[in-house]
Design an enzyme around this catalytic site. Structure first.
Site, PDB file in Angstrom:
ATOM      1  CE  LYS A 106     -25.369 102.932  29.142  1.00 23.77           C
ATOM      2  NZ  LYS A 106     -26.731 102.957  29.695  1.00 23.77           N
ATOM      3  NE  ARG A 112     -24.251 106.155  34.572  1.00 19.93           N
ATOM      4  CZ  ARG A 112     -24.228 104.919  34.066  1.00 19.93           C
ATOM      5  NH1 ARG A 112     -23.184 104.479  33.412  1.00 19.93           N
ATOM      6  NH2 ARG A 112     -25.267 104.144  34.214  1.00 19.93           N
ATOM      7  NE  ARG A 133     -29.944  94.794  33.194  1.00 20.64           N
ATOM      8  CZ  ARG A 133     -29.402  95.967  32.835  1.00 20.64           C
ATOM      9  NH1 ARG A 133     -28.875  96.117  31.635  1.00 20.64           N
ATOM     10  NH2 ARG A 133     -29.393  96.971  33.679  1.00 20.64           N
ATOM     11  NE  ARG A 138     -26.784  95.792  36.619  1.00 18.99           N
ATOM     12  CZ  ARG A 138     -26.558  96.690  35.663  1.00 18.99           C
ATOM     13  NH1 ARG A 138     -26.210  96.295  34.449  1.00 18.99           N
ATOM     14  NH2 ARG A 138     -26.693  97.974  35.905  1.00 18.99           N
ATOM     15  NE  ARG A 171     -29.589 101.504  37.017  1.00 18.72           N
ATOM     16  CZ  ARG A 171     -29.842 100.299  36.503  1.00 18.72           C
ATOM     17  NH1 ARG A 171     -30.493  99.404  37.208  1.00 18.72           N
ATOM     18  NH2 ARG A 171     -29.424  99.983  35.301  1.00 18.72           N
TER      19      ARG A 171
HETATM   20  P1  ADP Z   1     -26.977 101.141  33.372  1.00 16.38           P
HETATM   21  O1  ADP Z   1     -26.470 102.013  32.276  1.00 16.38           O
HETATM   22  O2  ADP Z   1     -27.966 100.137  32.900  1.00 16.38           O
HETATM   23  O3  ADP Z   1     -27.460 101.931  34.563  1.00 16.38           O
HETATM   24  P2  ADP Z   1     -24.255 100.494  34.242  1.00 16.38           P
HETATM   25  O4  ADP Z   1     -23.697  99.151  34.471  1.00 16.38           O
HETATM   26  O5  ADP Z   1     -23.617 101.342  33.202  1.00 16.38           O
HETATM   27  O6  ADP Z   1     -25.794 100.249  33.923  1.00 16.38           O
HETATM   28  O7  ADP Z   1     -24.244 101.345  35.613  1.00 16.38           O
HETATM   29  C1  ADP Z   1     -24.731 100.816  36.818  1.00 16.38           C
HETATM   30  C2  ADP Z   1     -24.330 101.696  37.996  1.00 16.38           C
HETATM   31  O8  ADP Z   1     -22.892 101.783  38.102  1.00 16.38           O
HETATM   32  C3  ADP Z   1     -24.783 103.151  37.966  1.00 16.38           C
HETATM   33  O9  ADP Z   1     -26.112 103.305  38.453  1.00 16.38           O
HETATM   34  C4  ADP Z   1     -23.741 103.825  38.880  1.00 16.38           C
HETATM   35  O10 ADP Z   1     -24.002 103.563  40.248  1.00 16.38           O
HETATM   36  C5  ADP Z   1     -22.478 103.083  38.523  1.00 16.38           C
HETATM   37  N1  ADP Z   1     -21.736 103.732  37.399  1.00 16.38           N
HETATM   38  C6  ADP Z   1     -21.424 103.143  36.209  1.00 16.38           C
HETATM   39  N2  ADP Z   1     -20.748 104.003  35.421  1.00 16.38           N
HETATM   40  C7  ADP Z   1     -20.644 105.168  36.111  1.00 16.38           C
HETATM   41  C8  ADP Z   1     -20.085 106.446  35.838  1.00 16.38           C
HETATM   42  N3  ADP Z   1     -19.495 106.726  34.658  1.00 16.38           N
HETATM   43  N4  ADP Z   1     -20.173 107.406  36.800  1.00 16.38           N
HETATM   44  C9  ADP Z   1     -20.752 107.169  37.973  1.00 16.38           C
HETATM   45  N5  ADP Z   1     -21.325 105.990  38.296  1.00 16.38           N
HETATM   46  C10 ADP Z   1     -21.276 104.993  37.390  1.00 16.38           C
END
Ligand code: ADP
Length: 220
Positions: free
Chosen positions: A15, A90, A129, A160, A171
């Site tokens: 994404k 989400r 990654r 990360r 996740r």
């Molecule tokens: P990925 O999609 O690869 O998990 P992101 O950078 O989008 O990576 O998200 C990493 C973490 O950030 C999530 O596991 C969560 O803890 C937090 N996070 C990101 N966006 C949201 C959201 N919209 N709602 C709740 N937590 C979020």
């Protein structure tokens, strides 16, 4: 007028990378709640400290926190000409909150894209990654080898903190339980849901996304 897109999909599906391609192509900002949260964590702000335990466990941070971040981005001038939302919404309450933010501002979404890839592929992509601590490059051990320096700037590449194997599995489980229901939510909405195959090279996926949007544009 710029486009207004959501790009959804499981962790590791690409994404962020594809969201960036789309944002560049349409000249709009990519609004990533994950990036906003990481920035707060690294800066050690009160918000960062509040969400650290959730982030590091691979849990979602509370809805009101991310809704606040998105509302702030919408109220700045940054997103007034369009946006690509990446990693948000989400949960169903986040999607409802977004619906209200958009309705209040008389904004309609142009498309909700769902990137898809098999689970084995996701685990492999995430566990390999690596990100550059200095310039932000995102790459994979397959491309650069283990313990490599950043090919762009020479700084150290790091994993990360939420990309460790134990966290990745959580996740993915969190995605299935809390985010996947949004696919049906948007499929039923006026905008609809457009599924796009996320397997293959970055360029192949990018071209597939561009083609999908071009076709949608002609149909609309
Ligand atoms: P990925 O999609 O690869 O998990 P992101 O950078 O989008 O990576 O998200 C990493 C973490 O950030 C999530 O596991 C969560 O803890 C937090 N996070 C990101 N966006 C949201 C959201 N919209 N709602 C709740 N937590 C979020």
């Amino acid at each position: 007028m710029g486009v207004r897109l959501i790009i959804m999909g499981p962790p590791g599906v690409g994404k962020g990378t594809q969201g960036e391609f789309l944002a560049e192509r349409f000249g709009v900002p990519r609004l990533s709640t994950g990036d906003m949260i990481r920035a707060a964590l690294h800066a050690g702000t009160p918000l960062g400290e509040r969400v650290r335990v959730y982030y590091e466990a691979g849990e979602l941070v509370p809805d009101e926190v991310v809704l606040g971040l998105i509302a702030e981005a919408f109220d700045g001038s940054e997103a007034s000409g369009g946006f690509v939302l990446d990693g948000f919404p989400r949960t169903i309450p986040q999607a409802d909150g977004l619906g209200e933010l958009l309705a209040d501002r008389d904004i309609e979404l142009d498309a909700v894209l769902s990137l898809e890839a098999p689970e084995e592929e996701l685990v492999d992509r995430i566990s390999g990654r690596r990100v550059c601590g200095s310039c932000g490059l995102v790459t994979h051990v397959r491309a650069v080898g283990e313990d490599a320096a950043c090919p762009d700037c020479g700084a150290a590449l790091v994993q990360r903190s939420d990309d460790r194997a134990e966290t990745v599995r959580n996740r993915l489980a969190v995605y299935r339980a809390q985010t996947e229901p949004l696919l049906a939510y948007y499929a039923r909405s006026a905008t609809g849901l457009t599924a796009v195959d996320g397997t293959g090279t970055l360029e192949a996926v990018r071209d597939r996304l561009f083609e999908t949007l071009r076709v949608a544009e002609m149909a609309g």
